[in-house]
Enzyme design. Structure first.
Site, short mmCIF file in Angstrom:
data_model
loop_
_atom_site.label_atom_id
_atom_site.label_comp_id
_atom_site.label_asym_id
_atom_site.label_seq_id
_atom_site.Cartn_x
_atom_site.Cartn_y
_atom_site.Cartn_z
N GLU A 62 -31.03 -60.99 61.49
CA GLU A 62 -30.62 -60.10 62.78
C GLU A 62 -29.34 -60.56 63.32
O GLU A 62 -28.78 -61.69 63.05
CB GLU A 62 -31.54 -60.64 64.23
CG GLU A 62 -32.90 -60.29 64.04
CD GLU A 62 -33.93 -60.78 65.13
OE1 GLU A 62 -33.21 -61.38 66.18
OE2 GLU A 62 -35.29 -60.86 65.03
N CYS A 81 -23.01 -62.36 67.23
CA CYS A 81 -23.82 -63.25 67.31
C CYS A 81 -24.60 -63.36 65.55
O CYS A 81 -25.06 -62.15 65.65
CB CYS A 81 -25.03 -63.56 68.33
SG CYS A 81 -26.37 -64.92 67.98
N CYS A 88 -36.22 -70.11 59.80
CA CYS A 88 -35.69 -71.21 59.97
C CYS A 88 -36.77 -72.24 59.77
O CYS A 88 -37.98 -72.11 60.51
CB CYS A 88 -35.23 -71.60 61.58
SG CYS A 88 -34.39 -72.97 61.95
N CYS A 92 -38.74 -74.92 66.05
CA CYS A 92 -38.78 -75.32 67.79
C CYS A 92 -39.86 -74.23 68.17
O CYS A 92 -39.89 -72.98 67.85
CB CYS A 92 -37.69 -74.98 68.14
SG CYS A 92 -36.23 -75.99 67.34
N CYS A 95 -39.04 -70.89 70.08
CA CYS A 95 -38.13 -69.87 69.30
C CYS A 95 -38.80 -69.03 68.63
O CYS A 95 -39.65 -69.63 67.84
CB CYS A 95 -37.02 -70.77 68.63
SG CYS A 95 -36.10 -69.90 67.47
N SER A 202 -27.88 -78.15 70.49
CA SER A 202 -29.00 -77.52 71.09
C SER A 202 -29.78 -78.71 71.58
O SER A 202 -30.76 -79.23 70.78
CB SER A 202 -29.87 -76.43 70.29
OG SER A 202 -29.36 -75.39 70.23
N HIS A 204 -31.78 -79.31 74.84
CA HIS A 204 -33.10 -78.95 75.30
C HIS A 204 -33.99 -80.14 75.96
O HIS A 204 -35.06 -79.59 76.38
CB HIS A 204 -33.93 -78.08 74.42
CG HIS A 204 -33.03 -77.13 73.65
ND1 HIS A 204 -32.00 -76.21 74.36
CD2 HIS A 204 -33.25 -76.59 72.52
CE1 HIS A 204 -31.75 -75.43 73.37
NE2 HIS A 204 -32.10 -75.51 72.28
N CYS A 321 -32.82 -65.05 69.75
CA CYS A 321 -33.03 -65.35 68.22
C CYS A 321 -34.25 -65.12 67.68
O CYS A 321 -35.60 -65.72 68.00
CB CYS A 321 -33.00 -67.07 68.64
SG CYS A 321 -33.02 -67.98 67.04
N1 SAH Z 1 -30.69 -73.18 64.73
C1 SAH Z 1 -29.59 -73.29 65.64
C2 SAH Z 1 -28.77 -72.08 66.07
C3 SAH Z 1 -29.67 -70.69 66.17
S1 SAH Z 1 -30.76 -70.67 67.69
C4 SAH Z 1 -29.82 -74.03 67.04
O1 SAH Z 1 -31.08 -74.14 67.26
O2 SAH Z 1 -28.66 -74.39 67.50
C5 SAH Z 1 -29.30 -70.32 68.88
C6 SAH Z 1 -29.55 -70.88 70.31
O3 SAH Z 1 -30.76 -70.04 70.71
C7 SAH Z 1 -30.21 -72.33 70.30
O4 SAH Z 1 -29.77 -73.12 71.46
C8 SAH Z 1 -31.82 -72.05 70.67
O5 SAH Z 1 -32.49 -73.36 70.99
C9 SAH Z 1 -31.77 -70.97 71.53
N2 SAH Z 1 -32.99 -70.11 71.72
C10 SAH Z 1 -33.98 -69.96 70.77
N3 SAH Z 1 -34.93 -69.23 71.13
C11 SAH Z 1 -34.66 -69.14 72.54
C12 SAH Z 1 -35.46 -68.41 73.60
N4 SAH Z 1 -36.69 -67.98 73.38
N5 SAH Z 1 -34.68 -68.26 74.69
C13 SAH Z 1 -33.47 -68.85 74.95
N6 SAH Z 1 -32.86 -69.41 73.99
C14 SAH Z 1 -33.46 -69.61 72.71
FE1 SF4 Z 2 -34.36 -73.17 64.16
FE2 SF4 Z 2 -32.51 -72.89 66.08
FE3 SF4 Z 2 -34.85 -71.34 66.18
FE4 SF4 Z 2 -35.07 -73.97 66.36
S1 SF4 Z 2 -33.94 -72.69 67.85
S2 SF4 Z 2 -36.47 -73.13 65.30
S3 SF4 Z 2 -33.16 -74.94 64.99
S4 SF4 Z 2 -33.47 -71.22 64.63
#
Ligand code: SAH
Ligand code: SF4
Length: 342
Positions: A62, A81, A88, A92, A95, A202, A204, A321
């Site tokens: 994406e 983006c 991945c 997490c 996500c 990130s 969190h 994401c």
């Molecule tokens: N893997 C890397 C980059 C991709 S994710 C990382 O985790 O930093 C990019 C950002 O989107 C990260 O800060 C991630 O925590 C956030 N993200 C993922 N899923 C999300 C969601 N459902 N709502 C809001 N932010 C989210």
């Molecule tokens: Fe991967 Fe970033 Fe999603 Fe975590 S938030 S699963 S590191 S893409």
């Protein structure tokens, strides 16, 4: 060759400065783009657009285009983006990409081709402030799509250099941000190899106990090590590090957690970026309310730490994401939905 890095060309046929027999010979040997098709959705009145791209082997990734109009002509901003991996492995739980698991690494060409997708009509042609060749200060690339960029550092770094190349898109490193879940050796490589690129971490969670659950890579590189790496980056590059914090209702949004975060972020060149969770179907969590976000931000601010709240673009097109990908998983894109050829 996995992409023709001519910003606005939509196919080899557009490269009319090449003689036709040469174009044909190139077309016989090379793919114009590593993206074979893209399904694109728009939101926010066309200011946000999201694409699911299909790659040669059927993997899907994406990318998102976000436009922020300015008050005056030329003062708007455009952010693209992009994804660094198909899926991945960090997993997490909040996500959608993490819930789907790991597919494979993307090549540098597949990373750059996502950017090029948005340089073709009608996307950047629709009144964007950025045009190839001018106004580049308002144009940003963020590695915040699918994947952990520092788990694919060689190819991500190669893609950054291709994006920087003045003979290609010429996007300055200072307009590119790598977001990481906290891959410490990768952050140290950024200091040495790409010190001009922006770093977002990130975080969190403010305690290891909670972060072990929310960002499982924390079990390998816990908070103290990740923050120390951020501090090394800031000290060596004199560039402010962004600490990303997704606000999840009742999970990480209490006042003592805000104070813990402010303590981690205080006293060095960092700033906190709060993101209300965009709920995913695979998780029971929801985002913190607007009032809760304001209260959390106020606590950080009172501690003297710079804090911003990220606007949530494109909710109705599953722009967080990996979400649109998850919605389309298992459905053939062309059959179920019109396929817009990249
Ligand atoms: N893997 C890397 C980059 C991709 S994710 C990382 O985790 O930093 C990019 C950002 O989107 C990260 O800060 C991630 O925590 C956030 N993200 C993922 N899923 C999300 C969601 N459902 N709502 C809001 N932010 C989210
Ligand atoms: Fe991967 Fe970033 Fe999603 Fe975590 S938030 S699963 S590191 S893409």
């Amino acid at each position: 060759m996995s992409g023709a890095h001519r910003p606005t060309a939509a196919s080899l046929d557009d490269l009319t400065d090449l003689p036709r027999p040469l174009r044909q010979a190139v077309a016989d040997e090379f793919a114009f783009s590593s993206i074979i098709g893209s399904h694109t959705l728009e939101a926010d009145g066309g200011l946000t657009a999201k694409a699911v791209h299909e790659l040669g082997d059927g993997q899907r990734i994406e990318s998102v285009l976000m436009r922020y109009p300015g008050r005056n002509a030329g003062s708007g901003r455009t952010t693209v983006c992009i994804s660094s991996q198909a899926g991945c492995a960090v997993a997490c739980p909040f996500c959608a990409t993490g819930q789907a698991g790991f597919g494979r690494q993307l090549t540098a060409g597949e990373i750059v081709d996502q950017v090029l997708h948005w340089h073709r009509a009608p996307w950047l042609a629709l009144g964007a402030d950025w045009r190839p060749g001018g106004g580049r200060s308002h144009y940003n690339i963020v590695f915040m799509g699918m994947g952990e960029p520092l788990n694919n550092a060689d190819r991500v770094f190669a893609a950054v250099r291709l994006l920087n190349d003045p003979a290609r898109l010429g996007i300055g490193a200072r307009h590119i941000t790598v977001s990481t879940s906290g891959v410490v050796p990768g952050i140290d490589r950024m200091i040495d190899e790409l010190p001009q690129v922006n770093l977002a971490i990130s975080l969190h969670a403010a305690t290891d106990e909670l972060r072990d659950e929310l960002v499982p890579i924390n079990r390998k590189w816990p908070i103290a090590e990740v923050v120390a790496a951020g501090q090394r980056f800031a000290a060596r590059t004199r560039r402010r590090v962004s600490l990303e914090y997704v606000l999840i209702d009742g999970v990480n949004d209490a006042a003592d957690q805000a104070m813990g975060l402010a303590e981690l972020a205080g006293g060095w060149l960092s700033h906190v970026n709060l993101i209300p969770l965009n709920p995913t179907p695979g998780s029971r969590w929801s985002g913190t309310s607007a009032a809760g976000v304001r209260a959390f931000a106020a606590t950080i601010e009172r501690a003297g730490v710079p804090v911003t709240v990220r606007d949530t673009r494109g909710r109705e097109i599953e722009a967080a994401c990996g979400q649109l990908h998850a919605q389309l998983a298992g459905r053939p894109i062309p059959a179920a939905l019109p396929l817009v050829t990249a």
